[in-house]
Design a protein around this motif. Sequence first.
Motif, PDB file in Angstrom:
ATOM      1  N   GLN A   1      99.677 -16.324 -21.483  1.00  0.00           N
ATOM      2  CA  GLN A   1      99.299 -14.930 -21.709  1.00  0.00           C
ATOM      3  C   GLN A   1     100.196 -13.984 -20.913  1.00  0.00           C
ATOM      4  O   GLN A   1     100.620 -12.937 -21.409  1.00  0.00           O
ATOM      5  N   PHE A   2     100.485 -14.368 -19.670  1.00  0.00           N
ATOM      6  CA  PHE A   2     101.366 -13.548 -18.837  1.00  0.00           C
ATOM      7  C   PHE A   2     102.768 -13.469 -19.453  1.00  0.00           C
ATOM      8  O   PHE A   2     103.390 -12.409 -19.464  1.00  0.00           O
TER       9      PHE A   2
ATOM     10  N   GLN B   1     103.574 -13.745 -22.595  1.00  0.00           N
ATOM     11  CA  GLN B   1     103.525 -12.888 -23.774  1.00  0.00           C
ATOM     12  C   GLN B   1     103.488 -11.411 -23.394  1.00  0.00           C
ATOM     13  O   GLN B   1     104.137 -10.581 -24.034  1.00  0.00           O
ATOM     14  N   LEU B   2     102.728 -11.092 -22.342  1.00  0.00           N
ATOM     15  CA  LEU B   2     102.713  -9.709 -21.854  1.00  0.00           C
ATOM     16  C   LEU B   2     104.091  -9.308 -21.338  1.00  0.00           C
ATOM     17  O   LEU B   2     104.537  -8.174 -21.542  1.00  0.00           O
TER      18      LEU B   2
ATOM     19  N   THR C   1     102.687 -23.578 -27.084  1.00  0.00           N
ATOM     20  CA  THR C   1     101.510 -22.701 -27.162  1.00  0.00           C
ATOM     21  C   THR C   1     101.878 -21.228 -27.071  1.00  0.00           C
ATOM     22  O   THR C   1     101.002 -20.372 -27.149  1.00  0.00           O
ATOM     23  N   LEU C   2     103.167 -20.935 -26.905  1.00  0.00           N
ATOM     24  CA  LEU C   2     103.630 -19.553 -26.792  1.00  0.00           C
ATOM     25  C   LEU C   2     103.968 -19.019 -28.175  1.00  0.00           C
ATOM     26  O   LEU C   2     104.781 -19.601 -28.893  1.00  0.00           O
TER      27      LEU C   2
ATOM     28  N   PHE D   1      96.941  -4.406 -19.275  1.00  0.00           N
ATOM     29  CA  PHE D   1      96.069  -5.580 -19.419  1.00  0.00           C
ATOM     30  C   PHE D   1      95.249  -5.863 -18.168  1.00  0.00           C
ATOM     31  O   PHE D   1      94.055  -6.180 -18.254  1.00  0.00           O
ATOM     32  N   TYR D   2      95.880  -5.751 -16.993  1.00  0.00           N
ATOM     33  CA  TYR D   2      95.212  -6.169 -15.755  1.00  0.00           C
ATOM     34  C   TYR D   2      94.489  -5.031 -15.042  1.00  0.00           C
ATOM     35  O   TYR D   2      93.615  -5.297 -14.211  1.00  0.00           O
TER      36      TYR D   2
END
Length: 291
Positions: A2-3, A5-6, A135-136, A256-257
């Motif tokens: 996820q990181f 991708q961000l 998975t990316l 996001f964070y």
Amino acid sequence: MQFVQLLVSGIAQGCIYGLIALGFVLIYKATETVSFAQGELMMLGAFAGLVVMQVLGMPFWVAVVASIIAVALFGVLLERVVIRPILGQPAFSIVMLTIGIGYVLRGAITMIPGFGTETHALPVPYKDQVVQMGTLVLAAEQLVVIAASAVLCALLYAMFRFTRLGVAMQAASQNQLAAYYMGIPVQRLNGMVWGLAAAVAALAGLLLAPITFVHANMGFIGLKAFPAAVVGGFGSLPGAIVGGLIIGVIESLSGFYLPEGFKDIAAYIVVLLMLMVKPNGLFGEKLRKKV
């Protein structure tokens, strides 16, 4: 994952900021003025691509080349007709003039009935495609933005490093009077710089359009590109790209964070911190004048 991708999303958005910031820096280095019409030139490039594809029925790659050339010629014309007569006036006058140009371009687009007031999707061949690495999962639109920005930066570096035109532009940006006495056509170069800045902005618009659609207000993204130029150093071409990447990544991660709303102000917080720590930007040069 996820990181990552961000991070990729932030880099792609940062490349758009960096390309628009390149226009700010190119014009500033050539004429020591700031053009706040870069965002609207980007919007004009996106609409030009849309017209060439949907109205004229041309394929995407032809539309890209035609739009960039058309907006570049418009930039040269804009410098010759509007900007050049006012050069030498106070900087505030020129800044206000470029802001007015932006409003005129935006208003002219919205006056086109049934076209300028709508939101359009640019039909690119890689729309909605993804690249999967384990998975990316990465969007093809973002990868195209990153790849195109890298190629453009390499071409600009080669031009300024190895061509007579690029060397002449560098000489004129350092000292216009000395360049004029050495036989360099400074006024013609200024027009070429405005054309080059407009072409880069048009490319940014064509790259951004598949992600955010084409609409009359998409030029407001230029307000995020200006902090990118400040962070990288307003007189540095590499700094514009680096500043854009920094703004884009911080904006993506903060969206996001961090709580809602931080994403919209992240770029300006970074600028304030940079001005307090390093006012000249990451790659800015300290200038001294003897009085």
